[in-house]
Design an enzyme around this catalytic site. Structure first.
Site, PDB file in Angstrom:
ATOM      1  N   THR A   1       5.830 -60.617  41.844  1.00  0.00           N
ATOM      2  CA  THR A   1       6.657 -59.435  42.132  1.00  0.00           C
ATOM      3  C   THR A   1       6.264 -58.904  43.499  1.00  0.00           C
ATOM      4  O   THR A   1       5.122 -59.053  43.927  1.00  0.00           O
ATOM      5  CB  THR A   1       6.464 -58.328  41.076  1.00  0.00           C
ATOM      6  OG1 THR A   1       7.209 -57.170  41.476  1.00  0.00           O
ATOM      7  CG2 THR A   1       5.014 -57.919  40.896  1.00  0.00           C
TER       8      THR A   1
ATOM      9  N   LYS B   1       5.085 -51.830  39.806  1.00  0.00           N
ATOM     10  CA  LYS B   1       5.193 -52.617  38.567  1.00  0.00           C
ATOM     11  C   LYS B   1       3.831 -53.199  38.186  1.00  0.00           C
ATOM     12  O   LYS B   1       3.461 -53.210  37.016  1.00  0.00           O
ATOM     13  CB  LYS B   1       6.166 -53.791  38.762  1.00  0.00           C
ATOM     14  CG  LYS B   1       7.625 -53.444  38.798  1.00  0.00           C
ATOM     15  CD  LYS B   1       8.418 -54.753  38.833  1.00  0.00           C
ATOM     16  CE  LYS B   1       9.901 -54.538  38.765  1.00  0.00           C
ATOM     17  NZ  LYS B   1      10.629 -55.831  38.749  1.00  0.00           N
TER      18      LYS B   1
ATOM     19  N   GLU C   1      16.822 -64.307  42.711  1.00  0.00           N
ATOM     20  CA  GLU C   1      17.301 -63.540  41.550  1.00  0.00           C
ATOM     21  C   GLU C   1      18.702 -63.996  41.189  1.00  0.00           C
ATOM     22  O   GLU C   1      19.638 -63.831  41.961  1.00  0.00           O
ATOM     23  CB  GLU C   1      17.261 -62.035  41.838  1.00  0.00           C
ATOM     24  CG  GLU C   1      15.840 -61.517  41.793  1.00  0.00           C
ATOM     25  CD  GLU C   1      15.725 -60.053  41.371  1.00  0.00           C
ATOM     26  OE1 GLU C   1      16.713 -59.471  40.894  1.00  0.00           O
ATOM     27  OE2 GLU C   1      14.615 -59.511  41.533  1.00  0.00           O
TER      28      GLU C   1
ATOM     29  N   ASP D   1      12.101 -58.300  35.272  1.00  0.00           N
ATOM     30  CA  ASP D   1      13.327 -57.780  35.870  1.00  0.00           C
ATOM     31  C   ASP D   1      13.767 -56.534  35.111  1.00  0.00           C
ATOM     32  O   ASP D   1      13.691 -56.483  33.881  1.00  0.00           O
ATOM     33  CB  ASP D   1      14.432 -58.845  35.834  1.00  0.00           C
ATOM     34  CG  ASP D   1      15.537 -58.500  36.808  1.00  0.00           C
ATOM     35  OD1 ASP D   1      15.232 -58.226  37.986  1.00  0.00           O
ATOM     36  OD2 ASP D   1      16.715 -58.473  36.406  1.00  0.00           O
TER      37      ASP D   1
ATOM     38  N   PHE E   1       8.283 -44.432  41.086  1.00  0.00           N
ATOM     39  CA  PHE E   1       8.996 -45.146  42.150  1.00  0.00           C
ATOM     40  C   PHE E   1      10.461 -45.284  41.737  1.00  0.00           C
ATOM     41  O   PHE E   1      10.843 -44.931  40.620  1.00  0.00           O
ATOM     42  CB  PHE E   1       8.366 -46.526  42.390  1.00  0.00           C
ATOM     43  CG  PHE E   1       8.513 -47.487  41.239  1.00  0.00           C
ATOM     44  CD1 PHE E   1       7.679 -47.396  40.134  1.00  0.00           C
ATOM     45  CD2 PHE E   1       9.500 -48.467  41.242  1.00  0.00           C
ATOM     46  CE1 PHE E   1       7.814 -48.264  39.066  1.00  0.00           C
ATOM     47  CE2 PHE E   1       9.640 -49.345  40.181  1.00  0.00           C
ATOM     48  CZ  PHE E   1       8.795 -49.236  39.091  1.00  0.00           C
TER      49      PHE E   1
ATOM     50  N   TYR F   1      14.014 -45.188  40.604  1.00  0.00           N
ATOM     51  CA  TYR F   1      14.853 -44.173  39.983  1.00  0.00           C
ATOM     52  C   TYR F   1      14.057 -43.115  39.213  1.00  0.00           C
ATOM     53  O   TYR F   1      14.651 -42.242  38.569  1.00  0.00           O
ATOM     54  CB  TYR F   1      15.849 -44.849  39.023  1.00  0.00           C
ATOM     55  CG  TYR F   1      16.827 -45.780  39.705  1.00  0.00           C
ATOM     56  CD1 TYR F   1      17.935 -45.281  40.385  1.00  0.00           C
ATOM     57  CD2 TYR F   1      16.659 -47.163  39.668  1.00  0.00           C
ATOM     58  CE1 TYR F   1      18.840 -46.127  41.012  1.00  0.00           C
ATOM     59  CE2 TYR F   1      17.555 -48.021  40.293  1.00  0.00           C
ATOM     60  CZ  TYR F   1      18.643 -47.500  40.959  1.00  0.00           C
ATOM     61  OH  TYR F   1      19.536 -48.336  41.578  1.00  0.00           O
ATOM     62  N   ASP F   2      12.742 -43.181  39.255  1.00  0.00           N
ATOM     63  CA  ASP F   2      11.930 -42.241  38.457  1.00  0.00           C
ATOM     64  C   ASP F   2      12.260 -40.763  38.687  1.00  0.00           C
ATOM     65  O   ASP F   2      12.237 -39.970  37.740  1.00  0.00           O
ATOM     66  CB  ASP F   2      10.433 -42.488  38.684  1.00  0.00           C
ATOM     67  CG  ASP F   2       9.927 -43.685  37.900  1.00  0.00           C
ATOM     68  OD1 ASP F   2      10.667 -44.181  37.025  1.00  0.00           O
ATOM     69  OD2 ASP F   2       8.794 -44.124  38.162  1.00  0.00           O
TER      70      ASP F   2
ATOM     71  N   HIS G   1      10.397 -48.470  29.269  1.00  0.00           N
ATOM     72  CA  HIS G   1      10.885 -49.844  29.134  1.00  0.00           C
ATOM     73  C   HIS G   1       9.779 -50.853  29.455  1.00  0.00           C
ATOM     74  O   HIS G   1       9.527 -51.776  28.712  1.00  0.00           O
ATOM     75  CB  HIS G   1      12.092 -50.013  30.067  1.00  0.00           C
ATOM     76  CG  HIS G   1      11.853 -49.506  31.468  1.00  0.00           C
ATOM     77  ND1 HIS G   1      11.428 -48.227  31.726  1.00  0.00           N
ATOM     78  CD2 HIS G   1      11.925 -50.116  32.680  1.00  0.00           C
ATOM     79  CE1 HIS G   1      11.273 -48.056  33.040  1.00  0.00           C
ATOM     80  NE2 HIS G   1      11.571 -49.200  33.639  1.00  0.00           N
TER      81      HIS G   1
HETATM   82  P1  ITT Z   1      10.560 -57.540  42.066  1.00  0.00           P
HETATM   83  O1  ITT Z   1      11.961 -58.098  41.825  1.00  0.00           O
HETATM   84  O2  ITT Z   1       9.881 -58.114  43.267  1.00  0.00           O
HETATM   85  O3  ITT Z   1       9.707 -57.577  40.833  1.00  0.00           O
HETATM   86  P2  ITT Z   1      12.007 -55.023  42.397  1.00  0.00           P
HETATM   87  O4  ITT Z   1      11.538 -53.632  42.710  1.00  0.00           O
HETATM   88  O5  ITT Z   1      13.109 -55.608  43.244  1.00  0.00           O
HETATM   89  O6  ITT Z   1      10.718 -55.955  42.391  1.00  0.00           O
HETATM   90  P3  ITT Z   1      13.731 -55.082  40.034  1.00  0.00           P
HETATM   91  O7  ITT Z   1      14.767 -55.938  40.664  1.00  0.00           O
HETATM   92  O8  ITT Z   1      13.341 -55.401  38.641  1.00  0.00           O
HETATM   93  O9  ITT Z   1      12.381 -55.081  40.882  1.00  0.00           O
HETATM   94  O10 ITT Z   1      14.069 -53.537  40.073  1.00  0.00           O
HETATM   95  C1  ITT Z   1      15.351 -53.046  40.041  1.00  0.00           C
HETATM   96  C2  ITT Z   1      15.417 -51.691  40.671  1.00  0.00           C
HETATM   97  O11 ITT Z   1      15.076 -50.722  39.699  1.00  0.00           O
HETATM   98  C3  ITT Z   1      14.500 -51.465  41.873  1.00  0.00           C
HETATM   99  O12 ITT Z   1      15.182 -50.674  42.820  1.00  0.00           O
HETATM  100  C4  ITT Z   1      13.341 -50.693  41.308  1.00  0.00           C
HETATM  101  O13 ITT Z   1      12.803 -49.785  42.251  1.00  0.00           O
HETATM  102  C5  ITT Z   1      14.006 -49.936  40.142  1.00  0.00           C
HETATM  103  N1  ITT Z   1      13.071 -49.807  39.041  1.00  0.00           N
HETATM  104  C6  ITT Z   1      12.459 -50.807  38.363  1.00  0.00           C
HETATM  105  N2  ITT Z   1      11.645 -50.316  37.432  1.00  0.00           N
HETATM  106  C7  ITT Z   1      11.719 -48.963  37.536  1.00  0.00           C
HETATM  107  C8  ITT Z   1      11.082 -47.901  36.874  1.00  0.00           C
HETATM  108  O14 ITT Z   1      10.155 -48.115  35.950  1.00  0.00           O
HETATM  109  N3  ITT Z   1      11.386 -46.662  37.242  1.00  0.00           N
HETATM  110  C9  ITT Z   1      12.305 -46.406  38.198  1.00  0.00           C
HETATM  111  N4  ITT Z   1      12.938 -47.354  38.877  1.00  0.00           N
HETATM  112  C10 ITT Z   1      12.646 -48.629  38.550  1.00  0.00           C
END
Ligand code: ITT
Length: 192
Positions: free
Chosen positions: A9, A14, A38, A67, A148, A150-151, A174
């Site tokens: 990642t 994460k 992806e 993901d 981070f 959408y938190d 989640h």
């Molecule tokens: P990797 O694919 O490298 O793991 P990423 O940040 O691109 O990192 P995702 O595609 O899974 O990961 O994330 C989708 C989006 O949702 C991304 O903009 C994240 O910042 C956001 N996101 C993921 N988990 C979150 C959480 O727990 N709280 C808030 N936003 C989250």
């Protein structure tokens, strides 16, 4: 016992959340930021499975990816699996603007669900997925400095994830749920 697993990642938040779930169970998370393609698919489980298989073929050892999708009811599930692209383009302010006229009234108008899927794979094995989900609401404004993505706009019982701190978020989130399932399976798998 200490087991180790590579987590591919680019998102250090994460890794921190996953480590907080896994470390007390004796599992060390090692981040690898080599990235992976992806899959464009409506189902985050298929995205995670495809990603896990890809990184295992590349690294030739066991690894996980994770993901996340965000599904907003009033927007018919948007942004769903495209949460990263939407965050990078319109961001939280853009989501709030899309939701401006949607009020909590007699229905669950601002309801939203995060889905997290951990994809695990090892050489010679089909990928396995572990899913966790949480339903909350999209707030009316951004709140909090923690977390981070959408938190700041995702809240449970009126409290934004960005105001909770990692431990409290992990208890209900989640990712807390998907990584708990993964960790429990991984420990048993290691004994087999
Ligand atoms: P990797 O694919 O490298 O793991 P990423 O940040 O691109 O990192 P995702 O595609 O899974 O990961 O994330 C989708 C989006 O949702 C991304 O903009 C994240 O910042 C956001 N996101 C993921 N988990 C979150 C959480 O727990 N709280 C808030 N936003 C989250």
């Amino acid at each position: 016992m200490t087991d180790q697993i590579i987590f591919v990642t680019r998102n250090r938040h994460k890794v921190e959340e996953a480590a907080a779930i896994c470390a007390p169970r004796g599992i060390t998370i090692v981040q690898n930021d080599c990235g992976y393609p992806e899959l464009q698919d409506d189902d985050v489980a298929r995205v995670a499975a495809y990603g896990a298989e890809h990184v295992v073929n590349r690294l030739n050892c066991a690894a996980i990816v994770e993901d996340t999708g965000l599904y907003i009811d009033a927007l018919n599930g948007f942004p769903g699996p495209y949460a990263a692209y939407v965050y990078d383009t319109i961001g939280n302010a853009g989501i709030l603007a899309l939701m401006r006229d949607i009020r909590e009234s007699d229905s669950d108008d601002r309801r939203a669900t995060f889905r997290s899927v951990v994809g695990y794979c090892e050489p010679g094995m089909a990928p396995i997925t572990f899913e966790g989900a949480v339903t909350g609401r999209i707030a009316y404004e951004e709140r909090g400095e923690g977390g981070f993505g959408y938190d700041p706009i995702f809240e449970i019982d009126g409290v934004a994830f960005a105001l909770m701190g990692d431990d409290a978020k992990n208890k209900v989130s989640h990712r807390g749920r998907s990584f708990t399932k993964f960790a429990e399976w991984f420990l048993k798998h290691g004994e087999a």
